[in-house]
Scaffold this motif. Structure first.
Motif, mmCIF file in Angstrom:
data_model
loop_
_atom_site.group_PDB
_atom_site.id
_atom_site.type_symbol
_atom_site.label_atom_id
_atom_site.label_comp_id
_atom_site.label_asym_id
_atom_site.label_seq_id
_atom_site.Cartn_x
_atom_site.Cartn_y
_atom_site.Cartn_z
ATOM 1 N N TYR A 72 0.843 -1.195 0.000
ATOM 2 C CA TYR A 72 0.000 0.000 0.000
ATOM 3 C C TYR A 72 0.873 1.238 0.000
ATOM 4 C CZ TYR A 72 1.005 0.534 4.969
ATOM 5 O OH TYR A 72 1.645 0.702 6.166
ATOM 6 N N ARG A 73 0.283 2.332 -0.438
ATOM 7 C CA ARG A 73 0.924 3.650 -0.394
ATOM 8 C C ARG A 73 -0.182 4.682 -0.391
ATOM 9 N NH1 ARG A 73 5.341 6.689 -1.046
ATOM 10 N NH2 ARG A 73 6.779 4.964 -1.235
ATOM 11 N N TYR A 74 -0.067 5.673 0.513
ATOM 12 C CA TYR A 74 -1.024 6.771 0.526
ATOM 13 C C TYR A 74 -0.335 8.046 0.957
ATOM 14 C CZ TYR A 74 -1.564 5.482 5.498
ATOM 15 O OH TYR A 74 -1.337 5.167 6.811
ATOM 16 N N THR A 75 -0.974 9.171 0.627
ATOM 17 C CA THR A 75 -0.427 10.490 0.918
ATOM 18 C C THR A 75 -1.410 11.263 1.777
ATOM 19 O OG1 THR A 75 0.794 10.542 -1.158
ATOM 20 C CG2 THR A 75 0.363 12.673 -0.115
ATOM 21 N N GLU A 81 -1.583 20.816 -0.059
ATOM 22 C CA GLU A 81 -0.216 20.537 0.380
ATOM 23 C C GLU A 81 -0.056 19.077 0.797
ATOM 24 O OE1 GLU A 81 2.949 21.914 3.843
ATOM 25 O OE2 GLU A 81 0.961 22.822 3.765
ATOM 26 N N GLU A 82 0.973 18.418 0.246
ATOM 27 C CA GLU A 82 1.311 17.060 0.658
ATOM 28 C C GLU A 82 2.092 17.145 1.965
ATOM 29 O OE1 GLU A 82 3.308 14.858 -2.401
ATOM 30 O OE2 GLU A 82 1.618 15.087 -3.788
ATOM 31 N N TYR A 87 3.726 4.127 3.397
ATOM 32 C CA TYR A 87 3.822 2.938 2.560
ATOM 33 C C TYR A 87 4.073 1.713 3.435
ATOM 34 C CZ TYR A 87 8.752 3.456 3.557
ATOM 35 O OH TYR A 87 9.943 3.566 4.217
ATOM 36 N N GLY A 88 3.869 0.556 2.851
ATOM 37 C CA GLY A 88 4.165 -0.672 3.566
ATOM 38 C C GLY A 88 3.758 -1.892 2.776
ATOM 39 N N ARG A 98 -7.252 -10.885 11.252
ATOM 40 C CA ARG A 98 -5.953 -10.277 11.541
ATOM 41 C C ARG A 98 -5.301 -9.751 10.260
ATOM 42 N NH1 ARG A 98 -3.855 -14.589 13.293
ATOM 43 N NH2 ARG A 98 -2.523 -15.070 11.543
ATOM 44 N N ILE A 99 -4.580 -8.619 10.413
ATOM 45 C CA ILE A 99 -3.753 -8.075 9.340
ATOM 46 C C ILE A 99 -2.392 -7.748 9.948
ATOM 47 C CG2 ILE A 99 -3.422 -6.199 7.680
ATOM 48 C CD1 ILE A 99 -6.502 -5.786 7.802
ATOM 49 N N THR A 100 -1.333 -8.315 9.379
ATOM 50 C CA THR A 100 0.033 -7.989 9.793
ATOM 51 C C THR A 100 0.687 -7.264 8.632
ATOM 52 O OG1 THR A 100 0.134 -9.939 11.221
ATOM 53 C CG2 THR A 100 2.234 -8.915 10.607
ATOM 54 N N GLN A 101 1.251 -6.087 8.932
ATOM 55 C CA GLN A 101 1.825 -5.247 7.881
ATOM 56 C C GLN A 101 2.991 -4.439 8.418
ATOM 57 O OE1 GLN A 101 -1.983 -3.021 7.747
ATOM 58 N NE2 GLN A 101 -0.697 -1.178 7.664
ATOM 59 N N THR A 102 3.818 -3.970 7.487
ATOM 60 C CA THR A 102 4.817 -2.979 7.856
ATOM 61 C C THR A 102 4.179 -1.615 7.652
ATOM 62 O OG1 THR A 102 5.757 -2.937 5.626
ATOM 63 C CG2 THR A 102 6.809 -4.397 7.241
ATOM 64 N N TRP A 103 4.734 -0.626 8.325
ATOM 65 C CA TRP A 103 4.233 0.749 8.210
ATOM 66 C C TRP A 103 5.443 1.668 8.252
ATOM 67 C CZ3 TRP A 103 4.404 5.311 10.872
ATOM 68 C CH2 TRP A 103 3.441 6.267 10.543
ATOM 69 N N GLY A 104 5.533 2.505 7.249
ATOM 70 C CA GLY A 104 6.624 3.465 7.211
ATOM 71 C C GLY A 104 6.193 4.722 6.495
ATOM 72 N N PHE A 105 7.062 5.723 6.530
ATOM 73 C CA PHE A 105 6.753 6.925 5.761
ATOM 74 C C PHE A 105 8.032 7.538 5.236
ATOM 75 C CE2 PHE A 105 6.836 8.158 10.148
ATOM 76 C CZ PHE A 105 7.233 9.490 10.237
ATOM 77 N N ASP A 106 7.890 8.118 4.020
ATOM 78 C CA ASP A 106 9.045 8.640 3.292
ATOM 79 C C ASP A 106 9.841 9.652 4.095
ATOM 80 O OD1 ASP A 106 8.398 7.093 1.101
ATOM 81 O OD2 ASP A 106 7.482 8.728 -0.037
ATOM 82 N N GLU A 107 9.166 10.450 4.894
ATOM 83 C CA GLU A 107 9.833 11.534 5.618
ATOM 84 C C GLU A 107 10.758 11.022 6.722
ATOM 85 O OE1 GLU A 107 6.766 12.992 3.142
ATOM 86 O OE2 GLU A 107 6.627 11.419 4.654
ATOM 87 N N MET A 108 10.574 9.790 7.172
ATOM 88 C CA MET A 108 11.467 9.166 8.154
ATOM 89 C C MET A 108 11.683 7.712 7.737
ATOM 90 S SD MET A 108 10.237 10.691 11.831
ATOM 91 C CE MET A 108 11.602 9.924 12.679
#
Length: 172
Positions: A72-75, A81-82, A87-88, A98-108
């Protein structure tokens, strides 16, 4: 266990807990809707975009492949303004459970967590969602807790309450 809660909604607040010994954050919240409706609101990209995050933010979902091995990816946007790009990967999807996922963001880019959301039928048309997030270090966890995330969580869940109330025909 240290507990931090913030009530920013007229309905109920999420319970946010940080284990003092582990780099984890647990978020627990119940919803007045049956499990299949809560799970659908959590997994249908059109619904997710309506409730995810604080009221002042709009979410634009660019990619949503909800399946084991999907991504997935969202803004996040305010006006035009973005603000942030998330993403993950979906590591394991068990429908209505159950849902197991990674979670991250471009800014960090180094601040990635592994999250497991578990959906539990509480009976009487109510559902509990329990999310366990594991981060790399206690420092990352402290930054996560200091980020003001409770505002986005509680306002987002309040928006989700409104969507679920419309779907179940109940008035809040």
């Amino acid at each position: 266990m240290t507990t931090s809660t913030t009530d920013t909604t007229p309905t109920r607040e999420a319970r946010i807990e940080a284990d003092p010994e582990l780099p984890t954050v647990r978020i627990t919240r119940s919803f007045d809707a049956p499990l299949p409706l809560v799970y659908r609101a959590w997994t249908d990209p059109e619904l997710v975009a309506q409730w995810l995050g604080p009221r002042s933010i709009d979410m634009e979902i660019e990619t949503w492949d909800l399946r084991t091995g999907g991504e997935y990816r969202y803004t996040a946007r305010r006006d035009d303004e973005e603000l942030a790009h998330f993403y993950g990967s979906f590591h394991k999807v068990v429908p209505n459970e159950r849902i197991t996922q990674t979670w991250g963001f471009d800014e960090m880019p180094d601040a990635v967590s592994l999250e497991t959301a578990t959906f539990t039928d509480l009976g009487d048309g109510r559902t509990e969602v329990d999310i366990l997030s594991v981060v790399f270090s206690m420092e990352e966890r402290a930054a996560m807790l200091a980020s003001g995330m409770e505002v986005g969580i509680n306002e987002g869940y309040a928006k989700l309450d409104e969507i679920l109330a419309e779907q179940t025909g109940s008035a809040r």
